[in-house]
Design an enzyme around this catalytic site. Structure first.
Site, PDB file in Angstrom:
ATOM      1  N   ASP A 187      37.595 -14.459  48.423  1.00  0.00           N
ATOM      2  CA  ASP A 187      37.606 -15.752  48.048  1.00  0.00           C
ATOM      3  C   ASP A 187      36.638 -16.831  47.049  1.00  0.00           C
ATOM      4  O   ASP A 187      35.953 -16.078  46.156  1.00  0.00           O
ATOM      5  CB  ASP A 187      35.931 -15.933  49.128  1.00  0.00           C
ATOM      6  CG  ASP A 187      35.905 -15.280  50.652  1.00  0.00           C
ATOM      7  OD1 ASP A 187      37.105 -15.811  51.381  1.00  0.00           O
ATOM      8  OD2 ASP A 187      34.821 -14.608  51.097  1.00  0.00           O
ATOM      9  N   ASP A 216      39.351  -9.963  43.869  1.00  0.00           N
ATOM     10  CA  ASP A 216      38.368 -10.641  45.276  1.00  0.00           C
ATOM     11  C   ASP A 216      38.792 -11.624  46.117  1.00  0.00           C
ATOM     12  O   ASP A 216      40.198 -12.260  45.459  1.00  0.00           O
ATOM     13  CB  ASP A 216      36.783 -11.330  44.612  1.00  0.00           C
ATOM     14  CG  ASP A 216      36.152 -12.057  45.299  1.00  0.00           C
ATOM     15  OD1 ASP A 216      35.858 -11.297  46.376  1.00  0.00           O
ATOM     16  OD2 ASP A 216      35.888 -12.939  45.112  1.00  0.00           O
TER      17      ASP A 216
HETATM   18  C1  BG6 Z   1      32.258 -13.130  49.831  1.00  0.00           C
HETATM   19  C2  BG6 Z   1      32.249 -15.073  50.054  1.00  0.00           C
HETATM   20  O1  BG6 Z   1      33.609 -13.087  49.894  1.00  0.00           O
HETATM   21  O2  BG6 Z   1      32.222 -12.641  51.781  1.00  0.00           O
HETATM   22  C3  BG6 Z   1      30.100 -14.848  50.544  1.00  0.00           C
HETATM   23  O3  BG6 Z   1      31.716 -15.119  48.890  1.00  0.00           O
HETATM   24  C4  BG6 Z   1      30.330 -14.955  52.298  1.00  0.00           C
HETATM   25  O4  BG6 Z   1      30.529 -16.066  50.447  1.00  0.00           O
HETATM   26  C5  BG6 Z   1      30.415 -12.826  52.176  1.00  0.00           C
HETATM   27  O5  BG6 Z   1      29.314 -15.082  52.597  1.00  0.00           O
HETATM   28  C6  BG6 Z   1      30.567 -12.590  53.481  1.00  0.00           C
HETATM   29  O6  BG6 Z   1      32.392 -12.786  53.861  1.00  0.00           O
HETATM   30  P1  BG6 Z   1      32.259 -12.750  55.804  1.00  0.00           P
HETATM   31  O7  BG6 Z   1      33.354 -13.596  55.901  1.00  0.00           O
HETATM   32  O8  BG6 Z   1      31.484 -11.460  56.388  1.00  0.00           O
HETATM   33  O9  BG6 Z   1      29.986 -13.435  56.241  1.00  0.00           O
HETATM   34 MG    MG Z   2      34.295 -14.576  45.688  1.00  0.00          MG
END
Ligand code: BG6
Ligand code: MG
Length: 215
Positions: A12, A10
């Site tokens: 984030d 993963d």
């Molecule tokens: C995930 C995060 O990786 O991506 C979430 O853990 C986030 O917090 C999700 O909402 C979607 O991200 P994005 O950048 O498409 O808004």
């Molecule tokens: Mg994550």
């Protein structure tokens, strides 16, 4: 050196601390709608895609008013613009401790490396961190129909890497992400706290403790 043939990370909260930027952007958005938002609430949003996260926030509003699809898109867009502002100054200094070392260890061991993030900003973040070329395959979140905890994104990564799910190690900081890894039939390495990531096979505090031979 390892019983696995691929490691699927993963992004984030595992490789970089964008989880904090998502938190800041959601907090501002939630509070603009009169919704109390703290770290405990944020834990439930980790790994959840943008519209899914917004739905959870709006569902907890005291006023319970209905939002039109257009209003929801506008709110999601406001959050995303704020998030993109926050990540615009990111660079390799924002890699979490142990992240590059973990990727290099996996590479040296001859395993395939995938990235399974539901973030539509993942390609940008990888570029800013300067690590795009460390991955054999990065799932494009725009091609995923069902977000985590559904296993779809991890199964897609495994398929594209040409490795059976049972031969994959998945790495996640989110409860929903760990559920997705287990539902995909993979070994789950959690990054965080064992009392939060209860479904993970092994939990470590950060990639600094990553030890491929031990799993
Ligand atoms: C995930 C995060 O990786 O991506 C979430 O853990 C986030 O917090 C999700 O909402 C979607 O991200 P994005 O950048 O498409 O808004
Ligand atoms: Mg994550």
């Amino acid at each position: 050196m390892s019983r696995f043939k691929a490691v699927i990370f993963d992004l984030d909260g595992v490789i970089t601390d964008t989880a904090h930027y998502h938190y800041l952007a959601w907090k501002e958005l939630a509070e603009s709608q009169g919704v109390h938002f703290d770290h405990e609430f944020n834990e439930r949003l980790k790994g959840i895609d943008r519209m899914g996260s917004l739905d959870l926030i709006l569902a907890s509003a005291a006023h319970q008013r209905q939002y039109t699809p257009e209003e929801k898109l506008a709110l999601a867009d406001t959050k995303n613009k704020h998030y993109q502002e926050l990540i615009s100054t990111m660079s390799s200094k924002d890699l979490l401790p142990g992240a590059v070392e973990a990727l290099d260890t996996v590479r040296r061991a001859g395993l395939r490396i995938g990235l399974a993030s539901v973030s539509k900003n993942a390609f940008t973040v990888l570029e800013r961190l300067g690590i795009t070329d460390k991955f054999d395959y990065v799932v494009d979140a725009a091609t995923i129909a069902r977000g985590k905890p559904d296993p779809e994104i991890f199964l897609k990564a495994a398929r594209e890497l040409g490795v059976a799910p049972a031969d994959c190690l998945g790495v996640e900081d989110a409860v929903a992400g760990v559920t997705a890894i287990k539902a995909a039939g993979m070994f789950a390495l959690g990054i965080g706290h064992p009392f939060v990531l209860t479904e993970a096979d092994v939990v470590i505090t950060s990639l600094k403790e990553f030890n491929l031979a031990a799993y």
